[in-house]
Motif scaffolding. Structure first.
Motif, PDB file in Angstrom:
ATOM      1  N   GLN A   1      11.464   7.113 -12.555  1.00 52.06           N
ATOM      2  CA  GLN A   1      11.882   7.162 -11.157  1.00 52.06           C
ATOM      3  C   GLN A   1      11.161   6.120 -10.306  1.00 52.06           C
ATOM      4  O   GLN A   1      11.653   5.733  -9.252  1.00 52.06           O
ATOM      5  N   PHE A   2      10.017   5.646 -10.809  1.00 51.30           N
ATOM      6  CA  PHE A   2       9.205   4.716 -10.013  1.00 51.30           C
ATOM      7  C   PHE A   2       9.282   3.272 -10.516  1.00 51.30           C
ATOM      8  O   PHE A   2       8.495   2.420 -10.082  1.00 51.30           O
ATOM      9  N   VAL A   3      10.220   3.027 -11.451  1.00 49.23           N
ATOM     10  CA  VAL A   3      10.384   1.643 -11.921  1.00 49.23           C
ATOM     11  C   VAL A   3      10.734   0.686 -10.775  1.00 49.23           C
ATOM     12  O   VAL A   3      10.153  -0.398 -10.649  1.00 49.23           O
ATOM     13  N   PRO A   4      11.689   1.056  -9.887  1.00 48.72           N
ATOM     14  CA  PRO A   4      11.971   0.146  -8.757  1.00 48.72           C
ATOM     15  C   PRO A   4      10.732  -0.075  -7.874  1.00 48.72           C
ATOM     16  O   PRO A   4      10.526  -1.185  -7.370  1.00 48.72           O
ATOM     17  N   HIS A   5       9.918   0.994  -7.695  1.00 49.47           N
ATOM     18  CA  HIS A   5       8.705   0.850  -6.894  1.00 49.47           C
ATOM     19  C   HIS A   5       7.747  -0.148  -7.540  1.00 49.47           C
ATOM     20  O   HIS A   5       7.142  -0.985  -6.849  1.00 49.47           O
ATOM     21  N   PHE A   6       7.645  -0.034  -8.878  1.00 47.71           N
ATOM     22  CA  PHE A   6       6.724  -0.926  -9.579  1.00 47.71           C
ATOM     23  C   PHE A   6       7.200  -2.381  -9.518  1.00 47.71           C
ATOM     24  O   PHE A   6       6.402  -3.303  -9.312  1.00 47.71           O
ATOM     25  N   ILE A   7       8.513  -2.594  -9.685  1.00 49.10           N
ATOM     26  CA  ILE A   7       9.054  -3.963  -9.604  1.00 49.10           C
ATOM     27  C   ILE A   7       8.827  -4.544  -8.206  1.00 49.10           C
ATOM     28  O   ILE A   7       8.420  -5.704  -8.042  1.00 49.10           O
ATOM     29  N   ALA A   8       9.084  -3.712  -7.196  1.00 48.49           N
ATOM     30  CA  ALA A   8       8.868  -4.168  -5.821  1.00 48.49           C
ATOM     31  C   ALA A   8       7.387  -4.470  -5.569  1.00 48.49           C
ATOM     32  O   ALA A   8       7.040  -5.445  -4.889  1.00 48.49           O
ATOM     33  N   PHE A   9       6.513  -3.618  -6.151  1.00 51.66           N
ATOM     34  CA  PHE A   9       5.073  -3.833  -5.991  1.00 51.66           C
ATOM     35  C   PHE A   9       4.661  -5.167  -6.624  1.00 51.66           C
ATOM     36  O   PHE A   9       3.901  -5.952  -6.018  1.00 51.66           O
TER      37      PHE A   9
ATOM     38  N   ALA B   1       0.829  -1.210   0.000  1.00 55.99           N
ATOM     39  CA  ALA B   1       0.000   0.000   0.000  1.00 55.99           C
ATOM     40  C   ALA B   1       0.867   1.265   0.000  1.00 55.99           C
ATOM     41  O   ALA B   1       0.540   2.258  -0.673  1.00 55.99           O
ATOM     42  N   TRP B   2       1.951   1.227   0.760  1.00 51.47           N
ATOM     43  CA  TRP B   2       2.857   2.394   0.780  1.00 51.47           C
ATOM     44  C   TRP B   2       3.466   2.638  -0.600  1.00 51.47           C
ATOM     45  O   TRP B   2       3.554   3.785  -1.054  1.00 51.47           O
ATOM     46  N   LEU B   3       3.893   1.560  -1.291  1.00 51.26           N
ATOM     47  CA  LEU B   3       4.460   1.715  -2.634  1.00 51.26           C
ATOM     48  C   LEU B   3       3.436   2.290  -3.605  1.00 51.26           C
ATOM     49  O   LEU B   3       3.743   3.202  -4.398  1.00 51.26           O
ATOM     50  N   LEU B   4       2.197   1.778  -3.565  1.00 51.54           N
ATOM     51  CA  LEU B   4       1.173   2.251  -4.488  1.00 51.54           C
ATOM     52  C   LEU B   4       0.824   3.714  -4.212  1.00 51.54           C
ATOM     53  O   LEU B   4       0.703   4.527  -5.153  1.00 51.54           O
ATOM     54  N   ALA B   5       0.658   4.072  -2.944  1.00 57.58           N
ATOM     55  CA  ALA B   5       0.341   5.457  -2.614  1.00 57.58           C
ATOM     56  C   ALA B   5       1.484   6.390  -2.994  1.00 57.58           C
ATOM     57  O   ALA B   5       1.244   7.519  -3.455  1.00 57.58           O
ATOM     58  N   THR B   6       2.724   5.944  -2.828  1.00 55.06           N
ATOM     59  CA  THR B   6       3.887   6.759  -3.218  1.00 55.06           C
ATOM     60  C   THR B   6       3.909   6.994  -4.715  1.00 55.06           C
ATOM     61  O   THR B   6       4.167   8.122  -5.193  1.00 55.06           O
ATOM     62  N   MET B   7       3.651   5.955  -5.505  1.00 53.67           N
ATOM     63  CA  MET B   7       3.657   6.113  -6.967  1.00 53.67           C
ATOM     64  C   MET B   7       2.539   7.048  -7.422  1.00 53.67           C
ATOM     65  O   MET B   7       2.744   7.906  -8.300  1.00 53.67           O
TER      66      MET B   7
ATOM     67  N   LEU C   1       5.865  -8.046  -4.558  1.00 52.79           N
ATOM     68  CA  LEU C   1       5.061  -8.235  -3.352  1.00 52.79           C
ATOM     69  C   LEU C   1       3.751  -8.958  -3.655  1.00 52.79           C
ATOM     70  O   LEU C   1       3.236  -9.703  -2.813  1.00 52.79           O
ATOM     71  N   ILE C   2       3.208  -8.746  -4.867  1.00 51.95           N
ATOM     72  CA  ILE C   2       2.003  -9.482  -5.243  1.00 51.95           C
ATOM     73  C   ILE C   2       2.287 -10.981  -5.264  1.00 51.95           C
ATOM     74  O   ILE C   2       1.516 -11.797  -4.720  1.00 51.95           O
ATOM     75  N   LEU C   3       3.427 -11.344  -5.881  1.00 57.72           N
ATOM     76  CA  LEU C   3       3.797 -12.758  -5.921  1.00 57.72           C
ATOM     77  C   LEU C   3       4.102 -13.292  -4.520  1.00 57.72           C
ATOM     78  O   LEU C   3       3.721 -14.415  -4.175  1.00 57.72           O
TER      79      LEU C   3
END
Length: 597
Positions: free
Chosen positions: A61-69, A42-48, A72-74
């Motif tokens: 700039q948010f590619v690492p956030h998206f990969i981490a997101f 949730a923190w990653l999604l709200a940050t993006m 986390l789904i997996l």
């Protein structure tokens, strides 16, 4: 259901969770890890969203956030799968342990106790009721921990961002468990009645199924069909009552969770419109804060909703626990002593012995008698005199008061295994098990080879029948001795008894329901095997008493005569009265004269 009883049953259920091993705690840990991953997600999604929509930052700039997101789904999927798998294993271990405990308890309680309920009722306890504990241990107990930890984690993340949103979550959270309790108050009682109806239906159906030929002969099949239909309808109504409570509970929980989430959404909506200006510590409310809290709000209530969805598992388990706890805590007729019998012929001494039923009612006694080592003792008397009850006490299947010593040692102090290894028992209704003839003969003596089994079958006068079968020793015995006559089944049971090499034979009408030829074969084999053993035999065949050393005559649970048969037959008393009632083919003088000869 009485609240004190419900609390007692819930406590008993929690005491059993040790059988789940480490899997129960592992299931809780995986659930908490899933909750932490959810907060990070949730923190990653709200940050993006804050960066892309409000701050207009470049997407790279948010590619690492998206990969981490995505990772986390997996990860959350794997954690959820692992939690379900581990929870199932925890419940499976508990069910296996509990079933073993139930079967061991039934074996220790013995047939005198087990016969108090129909076989179908025991099948319901061992199968359905134990099975219905799965969700309580596999889902409900882990979910209780998650319902406490995950909302606290979310509140810990929400209050630093917006105290008003945190206060809304904290205030509305108790509504869900409150209404869950209110709706589920009658669920345990409904489940208890459901299991009671299931036991009755199972026992009723199995008893009627076993007695189907008799019912047809007496034209009672239609009446019993109507009785089964009525019992089935009662079971259906109770099942629907349980389902109605479960669906009502889920609907109430969903309603209050939706209302609570709506309150949070309304607060943020009016805050963005400038109508509400509190809760954000004087700092302008950001999209990040609103999105983070709104994403987390459904997840804040989700553990409580899941707990409510699994609440019927608790009610179901409490309903099942009533019969299980009563069974596992039932007093055993023969305490687990530890003294071993000496290696010698068995002698018995009873002093003021009183045999009791499982509910404490007196069945036999008080009476006093002795059985010397190597002596043959007969128990006679009218039906209901207490002969079989006395045998059940000797076998350790009924409790007693007074003294009952075996080789000078009180029966209650003996190790049951040590005592029963010295016994051979043969009753009037032989119980053969589904399997081969060889399996039935070597039951309790797995070391017997085929040659030893053939020798026992020869001794029991049943070897010729076995040889005539195409499969020989591998010939299959069906349920309830299907495919065998009463005499054949009795002689196979006799071979099994002879395999014991026992020092004491306990015989309960071993020749009942047999024709004269089968009776002679069975008795001849028994007399040959018991030449150097002790024997206590219950019989109605008074013409067999001349072979016994002494006779005990019981009437209404009391010992009314004792002595040698030839003497008692000539004395006024119950035995002489019973002899006088023999068929005309055997007169009193004939029997007494044969005894003297």
């Amino acid at each position: 259901m009485d609240k004190s009883l419900e609390k007692q049953l819930a406590g008993w259920l929690r005491l059993q969770k040790g059988a789940c091993g480490p899997y129960l705690k592992l299931s809780m840990m995986l659930g908490i890890a899933n909750g932490v991953a959810l907060v990070v997600q949730a923190w990653l999604l709200a940050t993006m969203l804050q960066g892309l929509i409000i701050d207009n930052l470049p997407r790279q700039q948010f590619v690492p956030h998206f990969i981490a997101f995505a990772a986390l789904i997996l990860l959350r999927g794997a954690l959820a799968w692992g939690r379900e798998k581990v929870g199932f294993v925890a419940g499976r271990r508990l069910r296996g342990t509990l079933r073993a405990a139930v079967l061991d308890k039934l074996s220790r309680l013995g047939p005198a106790w087990v016969n108090g309920k129909p076989a179908g009722a025991w099948a319901s306890i061992v199968l359905e009721q134990v099975e219905d504990l799965q969700d309580f241990y596999g889902r409900y107990l882990p979910q209780m921990a998650l319902a406490g930890f995950i909302p606290l984690i979310i509140l810990g993340c929400t209050f630093p961002l917006n105290w008003a949103a945190g206060l809304i979550l904290l205030t509305t959270a108790p509504l869900i468990p409150l209404f869950m309790i209110l709706v589920g108050m009658g669920a345990a009682d409904a489940n208890r009645k459901h299991f009671t109806a299931l036991q009755q239906l199972s026992g009723h159906f199995m008893d009627r199924l076993k007695a189907l030929p008799t019912l047809k002969l007496f034209y009672r099949a239609a009446a019993e069909e109507r009785a089964i239909a009525k019992a089935s309808e009662d079971f259906r109504e109770r099942t629907m009552a349980v389902l109605r409570l479960a669906f009502l509970s889920s609907a109430v929980l969903e309603f209050f969770a939706a209302v609570s989430i709506a309150v949070v959404a309304v607060y943020f909506g009016f805050s963005y419109l400038g109508e509400l200006n509190f809760g954000h510590y004087g700092v302008p409310i950001s999209l990040f804060t609103g999105m983070f809290v709104l994403i987390m709000a459904p997840e804040f209530y989700q553990p409580l909703r899941d707990l409510g969805a699994h609440y019927h598992a608790k009610a179901q388990a409490i309903g099942a626990a009533e019969s299980l706890m009563a069974l596992l805590e039932a007093p055993e007729p023969l305490s687990q002593g530890n003294e071993m019998l000496s290696a010698s012929l068995v002698s018995i001494e009873a002093r003021d012995l009183q045999v009791l039923s499982m509910d404490g009612q007196s069945l036999v006694g008080p009476l006093s008698f002795t059985l010397q080592a190597g002596e043959k003792l007969a128990l006679v008397g009218p039906s209901g005199a207490g002969k079989s009850s006395l045998l059940n006490a000797l076998l350790g299947f009924l409790p007693y008061t007074g003294s009952l010593k075996v080789n000078g040692v009180e029966l209650q102090q003996l190790a049951p295994t040590s005592w029963r290894q010295r016994l051979a028992w043969l009753g009037q209704n032989p119980q053969l098990f589904h399997g081969s003839i060889a399996d039935n003969v070597r039951f309790g003596r797995p070391e017997l080879d085929d040659a030893a089994i053939w020798a026992l079958l020869e001794q029991a006068k049943i070897a010729d029948f076995v040889r005539s079968q195409p499969e020989g020793l591998a010939h299959r015995v069906q349920e309830f001795s299907g495919g065998l006559s009463v005499g054949q089944a009795q002689r196979i049971a006799l071979a099994r008894a002879l395999a014991r090499n026992a020092e004491l034979y306990l015989l309960d009408e071993p020749s009942a329901s047999l024709d004269s030829q089968n009776e002679q074969w069975v008795l001849d084999a028994l007399w040959q095997a018991m030449q150097h053993c002790s024997c206590l035999m219950v019989t109605h065949r008074l013409d067999q008493l001349d072979r016994m050393d002494r006779v005990l005559v019981l009437d209404h649970g009391q010992l009314v005569q004792e002595g040698r048969f030839a003497e008692l037959a000539q004395q006024p008393g119950l035995l002489a009265t019973m002899l006088a009632q023999l068929p005309l083919a055997l007169s009193l003088d004939d029997v007494a004269g044969g005894a003297q000869a």
